[in-house]
Design a protein around this motif. Structure first.
Motif, short mmCIF file in Angstrom:
data_model
loop_
_atom_site.label_atom_id
_atom_site.label_comp_id
_atom_site.label_asym_id
_atom_site.label_seq_id
_atom_site.Cartn_x
_atom_site.Cartn_y
_atom_site.Cartn_z
N ILE A 75 0.86 -1.19 0.00
CA ILE A 75 0.00 0.00 0.00
C ILE A 75 0.89 1.23 0.00
O ILE A 75 1.70 1.43 0.92
CB ILE A 75 -0.93 0.04 1.24
CG1 ILE A 75 -1.80 -1.22 1.30
CG2 ILE A 75 -1.80 1.30 1.20
CD1 ILE A 75 -2.65 -1.30 2.56
N SER A 76 0.77 2.05 -1.04
CA SER A 76 1.47 3.33 -1.04
C SER A 76 0.49 4.39 -0.56
O SER A 76 -0.69 4.34 -0.90
CB SER A 76 2.00 3.67 -2.45
OG SER A 76 0.97 4.15 -3.29
N CYS A 77 0.98 5.32 0.23
CA CYS A 77 0.11 6.33 0.85
C CYS A 77 0.56 7.73 0.46
O CYS A 77 1.74 7.99 0.26
CB CYS A 77 0.11 6.18 2.36
SG CYS A 77 -0.44 4.57 2.94
N GLY A 78 -0.42 8.64 0.41
CA GLY A 78 -0.14 10.02 0.03
C GLY A 78 0.40 10.88 1.14
O GLY A 78 0.75 12.04 0.91
N SER A 79 0.47 10.34 2.37
CA SER A 79 1.07 11.08 3.48
C SER A 79 1.53 10.10 4.55
O SER A 79 1.05 8.96 4.62
CB SER A 79 0.08 12.09 4.08
OG SER A 79 -0.83 11.44 4.96
N ASP A 80 2.41 10.56 5.42
CA ASP A 80 2.88 9.72 6.52
C ASP A 80 1.78 9.48 7.56
O ASP A 80 1.74 8.42 8.19
CB ASP A 80 4.09 10.37 7.20
CG ASP A 80 5.32 10.41 6.30
OD1 ASP A 80 5.40 9.58 5.37
OD2 ASP A 80 6.18 11.28 6.51
N GLN A 81 0.91 10.46 7.75
CA GLN A 81 -0.19 10.27 8.69
C GLN A 81 -1.08 9.11 8.25
O GLN A 81 -1.45 8.24 9.05
CB GLN A 81 -1.03 11.54 8.81
CG GLN A 81 -0.40 12.61 9.67
CD GLN A 81 -1.27 13.86 9.71
OE1 GLN A 81 -1.28 14.64 8.76
NE2 GLN A 81 -1.98 14.04 10.79
N THR A 114 4.32 2.36 2.19
CA THR A 114 5.13 3.58 2.00
C THR A 114 4.30 4.81 2.36
O THR A 114 3.10 4.84 2.14
CB THR A 114 5.64 3.73 0.55
OG1 THR A 114 4.53 3.88 -0.33
CG2 THR A 114 6.48 2.54 0.14
N GLY A 115 4.97 5.82 2.90
CA GLY A 115 4.33 7.08 3.21
C GLY A 115 4.79 8.17 2.26
O GLY A 115 5.37 7.90 1.20
N TYR A 116 4.53 9.41 2.67
CA TYR A 116 4.95 10.56 1.85
C TYR A 116 5.08 11.77 2.77
O TYR A 116 4.20 12.03 3.58
CB TYR A 116 3.90 10.86 0.77
CG TYR A 116 4.46 11.52 -0.47
CD1 TYR A 116 4.64 10.81 -1.65
CD2 TYR A 116 4.84 12.86 -0.46
CE1 TYR A 116 5.16 11.41 -2.79
CE2 TYR A 116 5.35 13.47 -1.58
CZ TYR A 116 5.51 12.74 -2.74
OH TYR A 116 6.04 13.34 -3.87
N LEU A 127 8.58 4.23 8.78
CA LEU A 127 8.08 4.26 7.41
C LEU A 127 9.14 4.52 6.35
O LEU A 127 9.96 5.43 6.48
CB LEU A 127 7.02 5.36 7.27
CG LEU A 127 5.68 5.16 7.97
CD1 LEU A 127 4.87 6.44 7.89
CD2 LEU A 127 4.93 3.99 7.34
N THR A 128 9.07 3.73 5.29
CA THR A 128 9.70 4.13 4.04
C THR A 128 8.83 5.25 3.49
O THR A 128 7.60 5.12 3.42
CB THR A 128 9.74 2.96 3.05
OG1 THR A 128 10.68 2.00 3.51
CG2 THR A 128 10.14 3.43 1.65
N THR A 129 9.44 6.35 3.11
CA THR A 129 8.64 7.52 2.73
C THR A 129 9.39 8.40 1.75
O THR A 129 10.55 8.13 1.43
CB THR A 129 8.26 8.32 4.00
OG1 THR A 129 7.39 9.39 3.65
CG2 THR A 129 9.49 8.85 4.71
#
Length: 335
Positions: A244-250, A273-275, A289-291
């Protein structure tokens, strides 16, 4: 005699610097203020003399002689400081080389407050203004007779100097990493669809994943709560999901919490993954997190350098897009 007398009194004057460098006081002043048509060797000799004597220029005299205030305004809508503080730190790095000060003005996303701060900065005769915010949507330019650079949030006028982050490139790198570690069923969870950054990151994730994408992208809030809820939606629709890739770390932190509650191991069963590389979220997540790091300090440094060029009469035009950086941690690769 005047030079030695002032030195004995503990006060180093421009005449002392000039005498040591073998130039006139006027030439010494021009060299230290970076004005006039002087040879580079002369400027360097004067600067070495000033450093040797411990000469500290009078700020008021410096401003009067150069016609500049040696101050820059930073106008932001980011009240929390989440984005503006790193940008400010980077800008200060670049500005300090020219012994320039930065004045931070928080508009709280209020147009009237912004107008007030802009008028105040002009009254203080700042040399230029950096405009930033908490969203990546282009914003209307401010109308001032001094140089302006837009950072993070670009200007709607394509002729203005703007520095932004390559959001698509960052999301592409995150999904490319997931593919590189062998993931074959990838979903994407992000923030509100009305936010430009959410749409750009989701679009890039879909394109990068190709046949491995399990869609559509899920849009919601920039919150851990939404991340937890999104996992339930995804696991019902795609039980084979392994990333799952995510658009933010939150969001990513919420995703990790819910996966653990469901008995899914991270990253063995599902990689995440976060961002943003927001330390408060990315490092506190279990696992870390990998981000994608937005490199906001570098963005601030670049914006300040563009502003310094503009103040010196070398204005840049158009938008500069700086790369984001993938930071790999235990949410995709075990320790």
């Amino acid at each position: 005699m005047a030079s030695s007398a002032s030195s004995r009194a503990g006060v180093v004057r421009i005449t002392d610097v000039a005498a040591l460098a073998g130039v006139s006081p006027g030439t010494a002043s021009k060299a230290l203020n970076d004005t006039g048509q002087l040879r580079s060797e002369t400027r360097e000799r004067v600067r070495r003399a000033a450093e040797q004597l411990g000469f500290t220029p009078d700020g008021r005299a410096r401003a009067l002689s150069s016609g500049r205030s040696y101050t820059v305004g930073l106008v932001t809508t980011d009240s929390s400081g989440r984005f503006s503080i790193p940008i400010m730190l980077g800008a200060e790095d670049a500005l300090s080389a020219g012994e320039m000060a930065l004045l931070l003005c928080d508009t709280r996303d209020d147009p009237l407050r912004e107008q007030h701060y802009v008028r105040t900065l002009l009254a203080r005769r700042v040399d230029g203004i950096i405009v930033t915010g908490r969203r990546t949507e282009p914003r209307p330019p401010i109308d001032v007779p001094i140089p302006v650079v837009y950072a993070f949030s670009s200007s709607t006028d394509p002729a203005d100097a703007s520095v932004v982050v390559d959001d698509r490139g960052g999301a592409t790198a995150a999904v490319g990493h997931l593919l590189d570690i062998g993931r074959t069923a990838i979903a994407h969870v992000t923030g509100p669809q009305r936010h430009r950054s959410a749409v750009q990151r989701a679009s890039a994730a879909v394109d990068a994943a190709g046949e491995a994408f399990r869609g559509p992208p899920l849009y919601g809030e920039w919150s851990e709560r939404w991340g937890r809820h999104a996992v339930d939606l995804l696991m019902r629709a795609h039980p084979d999901l392994d990333a799952i890739s995510c658009g933010s770390d939150q969001i990513a932190r919420g995703v990790c919490e819910r996966l653990r509650e469901l008995g899914r191991r991270i990253p063995e069963d599902v990689a995440v993954t976060g961002y943003d590389n927001w330390d408060v979220m990315a490092l506190a997540s279990r696992p870390p997190l990998t981000t994608v790091d937005l490199e906001l300090e570098e963005l601030g440094r670049h914006a300040a350098r563009l502003l310094l060029d503009a103040v010196a009469g070398r204005a840049h035009r158009g938008t500069v897009e700086l790369p984001a950086r993938l930071v790999v941690r235990a949410s995709t690769l075990p320790d």
